[in-house]
Design an enzyme around this catalytic site. Structure first.
Site, PDB file in Angstrom:
ATOM      1  CE  LYS A 110      -6.584  -2.444   9.142  1.00 57.90           C
ATOM      2  NZ  LYS A 110      -5.603  -2.729   8.075  1.00 57.90           N
TER       3      LYS A 110
ATOM      4  CG  ASP B 236      -5.961  -7.244  -6.049  1.00 59.38           C
ATOM      5  OD1 ASP B 236      -5.994  -6.954  -4.883  1.00 59.38           O
ATOM      6  OD2 ASP B 236      -6.702  -7.252  -6.861  1.00 59.38           O
TER       7      ASP B 236
ATOM      8  N   GLY C 232       0.623  -1.417   0.062  1.00 57.15           N
ATOM      9  CA  GLY C 232      -0.017   0.307  -0.030  1.00 57.15           C
ATOM     10  C   GLY C 232       1.096   1.484   0.222  1.00 57.15           C
ATOM     11  CB  ALA C 233       4.536   1.797  -1.287  1.00 59.90           C
ATOM     12  N   GLY C 234       1.979   3.180  -2.440  1.00 63.52           N
ATOM     13  CA  GLY C 234       1.616   4.069  -3.662  1.00 63.52           C
ATOM     14  C   GLY C 234       1.648   5.178  -3.139  1.00 63.52           C
TER      15      GLY C 234
ATOM     16  CE1 TYR D  96      -9.448  -1.329   7.678  1.00 65.98           C
ATOM     17  CE2 TYR D  96     -10.680  -0.028   9.685  1.00 65.98           C
ATOM     18  CZ  TYR D  96      -9.887   0.225   8.176  1.00 65.98           C
ATOM     19  OH  TYR D  96      -8.391   0.851   8.644  1.00 65.98           O
TER      20      TYR D  96
END
Length: 262
Positions: free
Chosen positions: A165, A65, A15-17, A161
């Site tokens: 988590k 993905d 998720g580094a974008g 969610y």
């Protein structure tokens, strides 16, 4: 271990974008860590990697993905080949969807994708990279969670969610106990209320569909200026990641235990 001793290490950040993931990757690279940025969107990855390189850091990108079949194993293999081994893994990629005012209206496909990306993918990516860390006697695994896990009733409408988590946190703490004494640590990070695309997406949703209470709270948090920048949150985690603590649930609000966070 101090942050200065991270120099020369290698890291994978998912998720580094954009958002927290990008900020973490930038801060790691600034400390001399060779970083592989993983995300789904090529343009965002390229922009993040370019920013790191322009400031003298080392960054590579991998579009993936992680919810796709076999993706975690493929990412682990590519990361190992390109970095020559992975010392640090930050599992940051996640989805907040599906949101629904009534949890019973969520379809099995939506629920399964959430569970796959938020739990199965980080677990499988961790398991694929662990042998190398254990062989070297040093590794850091950080799973990014949410403070809402401590207050599950505060996010009505976000049942999947919260569930995913909470599961990720349980996995992390159990894994830490298993790895105790190996030189590989596993910790959770709750980043706080951060001004991210996920926050903006929630604010843009139909209140009747996701629940007015949650929608209104996210709107208020934004209007009241309560949101942190992604970099401010990333800075707190970077101040901890080099240390030997394991099996902890770190929060952005915790006192900084390590100097030299930069």
């Amino acid at each position: 271990m101090t942050n200065a001793q991270l120099d020369g290490r290698s890291a994978v950040v998912t998720g580094a974008g954009r958002g927290i993931g990008r900020a973490l990757a930038e801060r790691l690279a600034a400390l001399g860590v060779r970083v592989l940025l993983v995300a789904r969107t090529a343009d965002e990855l390229d922009a993040a990697a370019t920013a790191i390189r322009e400031t003298g850091g080392t960054a590579e990108t991998l579009r993936a993905d992680l919810a796709a079949d076999g993706a975690p194993a493929e990412v682990a293999a590519a990361a190992t080949e390109r970095l020559g081994g992975v010392d640090i893994l930050v599992n940051n990629a996640a989805v907040v969807a599906p949101l629904a005012s009534k949890s019973s209206t969520v379809g099995v496909e939506e629920w399964t994708r959430s569970m796959t990306l938020n739990v199965t993918a980080p677990v499988m990516l961790t398991f694929a990279l662990l042998p190398g860390m254990l062989d070297r006697g040093w590794g850091r695994v950080v799973n990014v969670s949410t403070g809402a896990v401590a207050r599950p009733g505060s996010m009505i409408g976000g049942n999947s969610y919260i569930t995913t988590k909470a599961a990720l946190e349980g996995h992390t703490l159990n894994l830490a106990a298993e790895l105790d004494g190996s030189g590989v640590t596993a910790n959770v990070y709750r980043p706080g209320l951060v001004d991210t695309a996920m926050q903006a997406w929630i604010r843009d949703q139909d209140p009747d569909r996701i629940g007015t209470a949650m929608h209104d709270r996210f709107i208020r948090n934004h209007e009241d200026g309560r949101l942190l920048t992604a970099d401010a949150s990333a800075r707190v985690l970077i101040g901890r990641i080099a240390g030997d603590e394991t099996g902890r649930v770190w929060s952005v609000d915790d006192p900084a235990p390590v100097s030299g966070a930069g």
